[in-house]
Design a protein around this motif. Structure first.
Motif, PDB file in Angstrom:
ATOM      1  N   PRO A 214      40.066   5.770  10.725  1.00  0.00           N
ATOM      2  CA  PRO A 214      38.690   5.901  11.187  1.00  0.00           C
ATOM      3  C   PRO A 214      38.262   4.658  11.977  1.00  0.00           C
ATOM      4  CG  PRO A 214      38.746   5.354   8.852  1.00  0.00           C
ATOM      5  CD  PRO A 214      40.167   5.590   9.279  1.00  0.00           C
ATOM      6  N   PRO A 215      37.351   4.800  12.889  1.00  0.00           N
ATOM      7  CA  PRO A 215      36.623   6.016  13.249  1.00  0.00           C
ATOM      8  C   PRO A 215      37.473   6.909  14.152  1.00  0.00           C
ATOM      9  CG  PRO A 215      35.908   4.217  14.653  1.00  0.00           C
ATOM     10  CD  PRO A 215      36.899   3.632  13.671  1.00  0.00           C
ATOM     11  N   TYR A 216      37.462   8.175  13.890  1.00  0.00           N
ATOM     12  CA  TYR A 216      38.234   9.131  14.682  1.00  0.00           C
ATOM     13  C   TYR A 216      37.450   9.469  15.939  1.00  0.00           C
ATOM     14  CZ  TYR A 216      39.889   9.486   9.898  1.00  0.00           C
ATOM     15  OH  TYR A 216      40.330   9.181   8.645  1.00  0.00           O
ATOM     16  N   ASN A 217      38.190   9.778  16.987  1.00  0.00           N
ATOM     17  CA  ASN A 217      37.509  10.146  18.239  1.00  0.00           C
ATOM     18  C   ASN A 217      38.422  11.073  19.033  1.00  0.00           C
ATOM     19  OD1 ASN A 217      35.674  10.319  20.294  1.00  0.00           O
ATOM     20  ND2 ASN A 217      36.259   8.386  21.247  1.00  0.00           N
ATOM     21  N   PHE A 218      38.406  12.342  18.672  1.00  0.00           N
ATOM     22  CA  PHE A 218      39.236  13.340  19.336  1.00  0.00           C
ATOM     23  C   PHE A 218      38.329  14.323  20.079  1.00  0.00           C
ATOM     24  CE2 PHE A 218      41.532  12.527  15.168  1.00  0.00           C
ATOM     25  CZ  PHE A 218      42.326  11.518  15.695  1.00  0.00           C
ATOM     26  N   GLN A 219      38.525  14.416  21.347  1.00  0.00           N
ATOM     27  CA  GLN A 219      37.735  15.315  22.178  1.00  0.00           C
ATOM     28  C   GLN A 219      38.625  16.467  22.626  1.00  0.00           C
ATOM     29  OE1 GLN A 219      34.376  14.520  22.534  1.00  0.00           O
ATOM     30  NE2 GLN A 219      35.006  12.874  21.133  1.00  0.00           N
ATOM     31  N   GLY A 220      38.258  17.674  22.258  1.00  0.00           N
ATOM     32  CA  GLY A 220      39.059  18.829  22.609  1.00  0.00           C
ATOM     33  C   GLY A 220      38.268  19.878  23.359  1.00  0.00           C
ATOM     34  N   LYS A 221      38.940  20.943  23.708  1.00  0.00           N
ATOM     35  CA  LYS A 221      38.281  22.068  24.377  1.00  0.00           C
ATOM     36  C   LYS A 221      37.421  22.851  23.394  1.00  0.00           C
ATOM     37  CE  LYS A 221      39.341  26.230  27.118  1.00  0.00           C
ATOM     38  NZ  LYS A 221      40.428  27.010  27.777  1.00  0.00           N
ATOM     39  N   TYR A 222      37.871  22.911  22.140  1.00  0.00           N
ATOM     40  CA  TYR A 222      37.188  23.729  21.143  1.00  0.00           C
ATOM     41  C   TYR A 222      36.486  22.905  20.070  1.00  0.00           C
ATOM     42  CZ  TYR A 222      40.053  27.323  23.344  1.00  0.00           C
ATOM     43  OH  TYR A 222      40.635  28.156  24.264  1.00  0.00           O
ATOM     44  N   TRP A 223      37.020  21.733  19.744  1.00  0.00           N
ATOM     45  CA  TRP A 223      36.422  20.913  18.702  1.00  0.00           C
ATOM     46  C   TRP A 223      36.421  19.443  19.109  1.00  0.00           C
ATOM     47  CZ3 TRP A 223      40.356  24.491  17.348  1.00  0.00           C
ATOM     48  CH2 TRP A 223      39.921  25.610  16.632  1.00  0.00           C
ATOM     49  N   ASN A 224      35.348  18.753  18.752  1.00  0.00           N
ATOM     50  CA  ASN A 224      35.267  17.305  18.893  1.00  0.00           C
ATOM     51  C   ASN A 224      35.158  16.700  17.503  1.00  0.00           C
ATOM     52  OD1 ASN A 224      35.222  17.492  21.740  1.00  0.00           O
ATOM     53  ND2 ASN A 224      33.001  17.805  21.711  1.00  0.00           N
ATOM     54  N   ILE A 225      35.891  15.612  17.276  1.00  0.00           N
ATOM     55  CA  ILE A 225      35.938  14.998  15.950  1.00  0.00           C
ATOM     56  C   ILE A 225      35.672  13.506  16.083  1.00  0.00           C
ATOM     57  CG2 ILE A 225      37.405  14.474  13.955  1.00  0.00           C
ATOM     58  CD1 ILE A 225      38.909  17.087  14.540  1.00  0.00           C
ATOM     59  N   SER A 226      34.637  13.030  15.404  1.00  0.00           N
ATOM     60  CA  SER A 226      34.314  11.607  15.471  1.00  0.00           C
ATOM     61  C   SER A 226      33.511  11.187  14.253  1.00  0.00           C
ATOM     62  CB  SER A 226      33.505  11.302  16.740  1.00  0.00           C
ATOM     63  OG  SER A 226      33.066   9.956  16.744  1.00  0.00           O
ATOM     64  N   THR A 227      33.761   9.969  13.770  1.00  0.00           N
ATOM     65  CA  THR A 227      32.894   9.329  12.774  1.00  0.00           C
ATOM     66  C   THR A 227      32.476   7.946  13.270  1.00  0.00           C
ATOM     67  OG1 THR A 227      34.803   8.432  11.558  1.00  0.00           O
ATOM     68  CG2 THR A 227      33.939  10.570  10.836  1.00  0.00           C
ATOM     69  N   GLN A 228      32.495   7.758  14.592  1.00  0.00           N
ATOM     70  CA  GLN A 228      32.234   6.441  15.166  1.00  0.00           C
ATOM     71  C   GLN A 228      30.823   5.944  14.868  1.00  0.00           C
ATOM     72  OE1 GLN A 228      33.443   6.975  19.357  1.00  0.00           O
ATOM     73  NE2 GLN A 228      35.073   5.508  18.952  1.00  0.00           N
ATOM     74  N   ARG A 229      29.851   6.817  14.924  1.00  0.00           N
ATOM     75  CA  ARG A 229      28.463   6.396  14.777  1.00  0.00           C
ATOM     76  C   ARG A 229      28.074   6.137  13.325  1.00  0.00           C
ATOM     77  NH1 ARG A 229      24.892  10.823  17.567  1.00  0.00           N
ATOM     78  NH2 ARG A 229      23.251   9.374  16.887  1.00  0.00           N
ATOM     79  N   THR A 230      28.843   6.665  12.402  1.00  0.00           N
ATOM     80  CA  THR A 230      28.433   6.600  10.991  1.00  0.00           C
ATOM     81  C   THR A 230      29.441   5.901  10.088  1.00  0.00           C
ATOM     82  OG1 THR A 230      29.371   8.816  10.708  1.00  0.00           O
ATOM     83  CG2 THR A 230      27.002   8.675  11.158  1.00  0.00           C
TER      84      THR A 230
END
Length: 368
Positions: free
Chosen positions: A143-159
């Motif tokens: 963490p923090p994860y930051n994966f940007q996809g066509k169908y899903w985005n995954i992030s915990t950068q802000r929290t």
């Protein structure tokens, strides 16, 4: 040859859900007692007959009651669940099982599920690949994860609060992850090749004609070669509908009864696959006319039944037809007759498989 268990349980829609769940649970506990090496359970959301709605929840229910069998998701339908939820749920389940989990994944084949989750008209194979890639990236990353996809985005950068662990997604006990398997349901499956190239292994479905099961092995070899690993038949799992009874008359009556669980199983699948344009799975050749494919021909070709001696002979003949494979997956059916259902599993483990493995040893020695 090892013996495993695979159930995408198809129960009569009117059956009490509590009873069918208890019987499915009992089947897995029995498989564990009998020394089955693996056991897989499927999931669907929108089917009254295929009524296990979460394979993760079901496996969690039976995890502590099993001792040795490896338990597998059979399969998680990846487009229907957020990848982060899959990563976290599978990680916890692997810890609950002390590392006995096998991760079975697929794009999902039930069209009503796809409609429910809004991906009926989407490219579900593309969604499947994005999802599993993100799951593996979560487990490999920090963490923090930051994966940007066509169908899903995954992030915990802000929290992210690193020192107390907020923003962290759990990893499985097995590293880098549990073994991954894919269920192959198409003739000459390209998915088998792609999976093998990534180090995953195939399960050939029990509702495929033998000619199409046979077509999976060259695809697996192709993928293994691309991935730089040896293609070992021990890693190929093949599911089969089997019913064993003490006498031939009982076996035939139960396995061929129009109102029995085996015919009901294939009637359900035949209806679904025919309506979705996938009747080819039940053909014996690609140019076979659709009207030649009937429930009777399907059951005749796909259900192995008889006494232990007869079933062992049929399984050896089946292996001769499709090629060597490492694990036979006994395909679970509804226990319309609980005692017959239990006895079939018991006799498969205690009487059929010793004969099968003796036959395989005899063939190997003869070939030397």
């Amino acid at each position: 040859m090892n013996l495993g268990f695979f159930t995408m349980p198809i129960h009569p829609p009117e059956k009490d859900w509590r009873l069918s769940l208890r019987e499915d649970r009992e089947a897995f506990l029995l498989a564990d007692e009998l020394g089955f090496t693996e056991g897989y359970v499927g999931e669907h959301i929108t089917d009254r007959a295929e009524n296990i709605t979460s394979c993760i929840a079901f496996i969690a229910w039976i995890a502590a009651a099993t001792k040795q069998v490896r338990l597998g998701t059979g399969t998680i339908n990846m487009p229907n669940t957020h990848p982060a939820a899959v990563a976290a749920g599978v990680a916890m389940l692997d810890h609950m099982l002390e590392g006995r989990l096998i991760l079975g994944i697929s794009p999902g084949g039930l069209l009503s599920d796809a409609e429910l989750f809004g991906n009926l008209d989407a490219n579900r194979n593309e969604m499947f690949l994005e999802s599993i890639n993100q799951v593996l990236d979560i487990w490999a990353g920090e963490p923090p994860y930051n994966f940007q996809g066509k169908y899903w985005n995954i992030s915990t950068q802000r929290t992210l609060i690193r020192d107390i662990g907020q923003g962290y997604i759990a990893r499985p006990l097995q590293r880098p992850h549990p073994p991954i398997v894919v269920t192959a349901v198409a003739p000459f499956s390209k998915g088998v090749t792609e999976a093998a190239a990534r180090g995953w292994d195939p399960i050939s479905a029990n509702f495929l004609m033998p000619v199409w099961v046979k077509s999976h092995w060259p695809r697996y070899v192709e993928g293994c070669e691309r991935g730089g690993r040896a293609a070992d038949p021990a890693n190929w799992r093949v599911a089969k509908s089997i019913f064993v009874a003490k006498d031939a008359a009982t076996a035939k009556a139960y396995a061929t009864d129009p109102d029995g669980p085996y015919v009901f199983y294939y009637r359900s699948l035949f209806t679904k696959l025919k309506m979705s344009g996938r009747i080819e799975l039940f053909k014996t050749r690609r140019d076979q006319p659709d009207d030649e494919v009937t429930l009777e021909t399907i059951c005749d070709k796909l259900i192995i039944y008889g006494t232990p001696e007869s079933v062992a002979d049929q399984l050896l003949a089946f292996q001769d037809e499709v090629g060597k494979f490492g694990t036979l997956l006994y395909a679970g059916k509804d226990w319309k007759d609980r005692e017959l259902g239990r006895q079939s599993m018991i006799m498969t483990a205690e009487k059929v498989m010793p004969r099968v493995n003796a036959g395989i040893l005899k063939q190997s020695k003869a070939a030397e």
